[in-house]
Design a protein around this motif. Sequence first.
Motif, mmCIF file in Angstrom:
data_model
loop_
_atom_site.group_PDB
_atom_site.id
_atom_site.type_symbol
_atom_site.label_atom_id
_atom_site.label_comp_id
_atom_site.label_asym_id
_atom_site.label_seq_id
_atom_site.Cartn_x
_atom_site.Cartn_y
_atom_site.Cartn_z
ATOM 1 N N ILE A 207 -5.825 -10.161 12.559
ATOM 2 C CA ILE A 207 -5.232 -8.847 12.817
ATOM 3 C C ILE A 207 -6.216 -7.740 12.422
ATOM 4 O O ILE A 207 -7.018 -7.915 11.512
ATOM 5 C CB ILE A 207 -3.877 -8.638 12.088
ATOM 6 N N SER A 208 -6.144 -6.632 13.136
ATOM 7 C CA SER A 208 -6.952 -5.452 12.824
ATOM 8 C C SER A 208 -5.995 -4.271 12.719
ATOM 9 O O SER A 208 -5.292 -3.946 13.678
ATOM 10 C CB SER A 208 -7.971 -5.261 13.957
ATOM 11 N N PRO A 209 -5.920 -3.648 11.521
ATOM 12 C CA PRO A 209 -4.873 -2.629 11.308
ATOM 13 C C PRO A 209 -5.145 -1.282 11.984
ATOM 14 O O PRO A 209 -6.287 -0.871 12.133
ATOM 15 C CB PRO A 209 -4.859 -2.439 9.791
ATOM 16 N N MET A 210 -4.077 -0.626 12.351
ATOM 17 C CA MET A 210 -4.128 0.757 12.834
ATOM 18 C C MET A 210 -3.633 1.646 11.678
ATOM 19 O O MET A 210 -3.031 1.159 10.726
ATOM 20 C CB MET A 210 -3.205 0.919 14.046
ATOM 21 N N PRO A 211 -3.863 2.964 11.769
ATOM 22 C CA PRO A 211 -3.356 3.857 10.710
ATOM 23 C C PRO A 211 -1.832 3.752 10.576
ATOM 24 O O PRO A 211 -1.136 3.498 11.562
ATOM 25 C CB PRO A 211 -3.747 5.250 11.233
ATOM 26 N N LEU A 212 -1.330 3.962 9.354
ATOM 27 C CA LEU A 212 0.130 3.990 9.154
ATOM 28 C C LEU A 212 0.718 5.205 9.861
ATOM 29 O O LEU A 212 0.078 6.256 9.933
ATOM 30 C CB LEU A 212 0.461 4.113 7.671
ATOM 31 N N ASP A 236 -1.743 10.356 8.626
ATOM 32 C CA ASP A 236 -2.585 11.158 7.725
ATOM 33 C C ASP A 236 -4.048 10.763 7.914
ATOM 34 O O ASP A 236 -4.359 9.675 8.418
ATOM 35 C CB ASP A 236 -2.131 10.920 6.273
ATOM 36 N N ALA A 237 -4.943 11.669 7.474
ATOM 37 C CA ALA A 237 -6.375 11.460 7.717
ATOM 38 C C ALA A 237 -6.922 10.214 7.008
ATOM 39 O O ALA A 237 -7.897 9.616 7.463
ATOM 40 C CB ALA A 237 -7.149 12.701 7.268
ATOM 41 N N ASP A 238 -6.272 9.815 5.894
ATOM 42 C CA ASP A 238 -6.773 8.626 5.183
ATOM 43 C C ASP A 238 -6.143 7.331 5.713
ATOM 44 O O ASP A 238 -6.363 6.255 5.167
ATOM 45 C CB ASP A 238 -6.529 8.757 3.672
ATOM 46 N N HIS A 239 -5.350 7.447 6.753
ATOM 47 C CA HIS A 239 -4.701 6.302 7.423
ATOM 48 C C HIS A 239 -3.602 5.646 6.590
ATOM 49 O O HIS A 239 -3.042 4.631 6.993
ATOM 50 C CB HIS A 239 -5.733 5.267 7.899
ATOM 51 N N LEU A 240 -3.308 6.247 5.422
ATOM 52 C CA LEU A 240 -2.109 5.864 4.670
ATOM 53 C C LEU A 240 -1.056 6.927 4.977
ATOM 54 O O LEU A 240 -1.251 7.731 5.873
ATOM 55 C CB LEU A 240 -2.394 5.849 3.172
ATOM 56 N N LEU A 241 0.044 6.959 4.231
ATOM 57 C CA LEU A 241 1.005 8.059 4.336
ATOM 58 C C LEU A 241 1.158 8.647 2.935
ATOM 59 O O LEU A 241 0.908 7.931 1.951
ATOM 60 C CB LEU A 241 2.350 7.548 4.876
ATOM 61 N N PRO A 242 1.589 9.904 2.827
ATOM 62 C CA PRO A 242 1.618 10.534 1.504
ATOM 63 C C PRO A 242 2.525 9.814 0.497
ATOM 64 O O PRO A 242 2.421 10.062 -0.691
ATOM 65 C CB PRO A 242 2.161 11.936 1.794
ATOM 66 N N PHE A 243 3.413 8.939 0.975
ATOM 67 C CA PHE A 243 4.310 8.240 0.041
ATOM 68 C C PHE A 243 4.058 6.731 0.015
ATOM 69 O O PHE A 243 4.859 5.984 -0.545
ATOM 70 C CB PHE A 243 5.775 8.531 0.408
ATOM 71 N N VAL A 244 2.960 6.284 0.623
ATOM 72 C CA VAL A 244 2.666 4.837 0.636
ATOM 73 C C VAL A 244 1.297 4.617 -0.002
ATOM 74 O O VAL A 244 0.319 5.264 0.385
ATOM 75 C CB VAL A 244 2.637 4.273 2.076
ATOM 76 N N THR A 245 1.214 3.703 -0.995
ATOM 77 C CA THR A 245 -0.077 3.417 -1.635
ATOM 78 C C THR A 245 -0.828 2.344 -0.838
ATOM 79 O O THR A 245 -0.235 1.634 -0.018
ATOM 80 C CB THR A 245 0.116 2.884 -3.069
ATOM 81 N N ALA A 246 -2.129 2.225 -1.129
ATOM 82 C CA ALA A 246 -2.942 1.218 -0.436
ATOM 83 C C ALA A 246 -2.407 -0.190 -0.716
ATOM 84 O O ALA A 246 -2.415 -1.056 0.163
ATOM 85 C CB ALA A 246 -4.390 1.340 -0.870
ATOM 86 N N SER A 247 -1.913 -0.421 -1.934
ATOM 87 C CA SER A 247 -1.447 -1.788 -2.232
ATOM 88 C C SER A 247 -0.112 -2.076 -1.535
ATOM 89 O O SER A 247 0.142 -3.209 -1.125
ATOM 90 C CB SER A 247 -1.399 -2.047 -3.736
#
Length: 442
Positions: A207-212, A236-247
């Motif tokens: 799998i290859s992820p897309m931005p959240l 969001d620009a960092d491909h996470l969301l303001p309420f979701v952490t990388a982990s």
Amino acid sequence: MKVLTIGGGGREHAAVEAFYRSGAEIYALMKNANPGIIRRSKKYRLADEKNIQAVCEFAKENDVELAFVGPEAPLEAGIVDALEKMNVRCASPTKAAAMIETSKTFMRELLERHKIKGNLGFASFDNAKDTETHIKSVDYDIVVKPVGLTGGKGVKVQGEHLHSLAEIMQYVNEIFDNNIGGAGVIIEEKAVGEEFTQMVFCDGTRISPMPLVQDHKRAYDGDIGPNTGGMGSYTDADHLLPFVTASERKEALDIIQSIVNALRKDGSTYRGPMYGQFMLTVDGPKLIEINARFGDPEAMNVLPILKTSFTDVCVAMAAGTLNCDAEFERKATVCKYVVPEGYGVKSKAGLPISVDENGVAESGAVAYYANVDIVNDTLVTGTSRSVGVVGIADTIDEAERNCEKALNFVKGEAIFVRHDIGKKELVQRRIDHMNEIRSVKR
Ligand code: AMP
Ligand code: GLY
């Protein structure tokens, strides 16, 4: 490369633009005359997207080499199986693999059988009496869903749409009496938290992820009203969301990878974009649903910022050779759908709509045509979502402002937009809600 695209909505217009940018020669089959798709196509045909014979004939006449299916209904009808028989490679799943979306019971049972994290309590029924007995026996709030496909509109949630056993049973009976979804009822445990979408490209193994992305299913500002196919979404620009952490995102990706592995082990290898809808809860991400395709509107957030050639990604998904992650620009996006008035309940359709695309572009946005049609040389609305407007910028806030500026260049009678999507106040409410949920755990 000659590419067949199936579908005429906003998601498919975004996919067609991405194919076009990466040099594909496009052959489009769709039920409505989507002007955005038509202008990028070498040839197009208006036909029922589930009509296997029409699709195969169009593919053969034009010697297409690769096919991409936007919506779920043709997948359920077995379009990929038929095209593969003709040696057309497909960047979309077979009927068997698409069951991960087309049967909610199949999805939940797969997770259970393979002991995959993120599952919720569930039970499926073919009659109202057993459904009622089960509902009385569980000690959690529930969600009522038709097992089969309903275009994202068949879900009712206890405490939001359903407030008593009588109301729940009224809806259960409605599903059975009208055979909504065609495959019975599933009762799920209600997950509480914030929703996010993780989409991936998948080649059967990797799998290859897309931005959240965060979609907004409720029809009206403030998250009220009926569930819709989705009124708008942001990234969001960092491909996470303001309420979701990388982990937390990694946990969601691990669940998706486990599903891909399970499907392969069970003999239904999955190729194509896969969409995971998650609820981020006090116990981490719980799976709400898997779709066997891009999300709509979510495709309109991620495809305009895809840096890698979309044609190459699709060839790799179809061939099982997805060897590196697709790259996306580090930009935020906010998409708001212009819909016909009444959408979600009873749309006022068939009315003129127009888009000044220069004005949209000058606002720092792009517009994707969706469920519109050309009747007597006039662009008119259908019953579903009409035009997706996507602001793109360095921050969510700026992308939202670009989107709002651009919306002034979409004109129509009886159109409606959910304006709160991507606005600071709503994004902050999501963050506060998630912090509140996390604080309960501590
Ligand atoms: P679906 O069509 O399955 O994505 O469901 C539509 C919407 O209903 C989701 O986006 C959620 O907001 C809500 N929903 C569906 N299933 C659940 C669940 N098990 N718990 C809480 N909310 C749910
Ligand atoms: N946006 C939700 C879906 O595509 O199903």
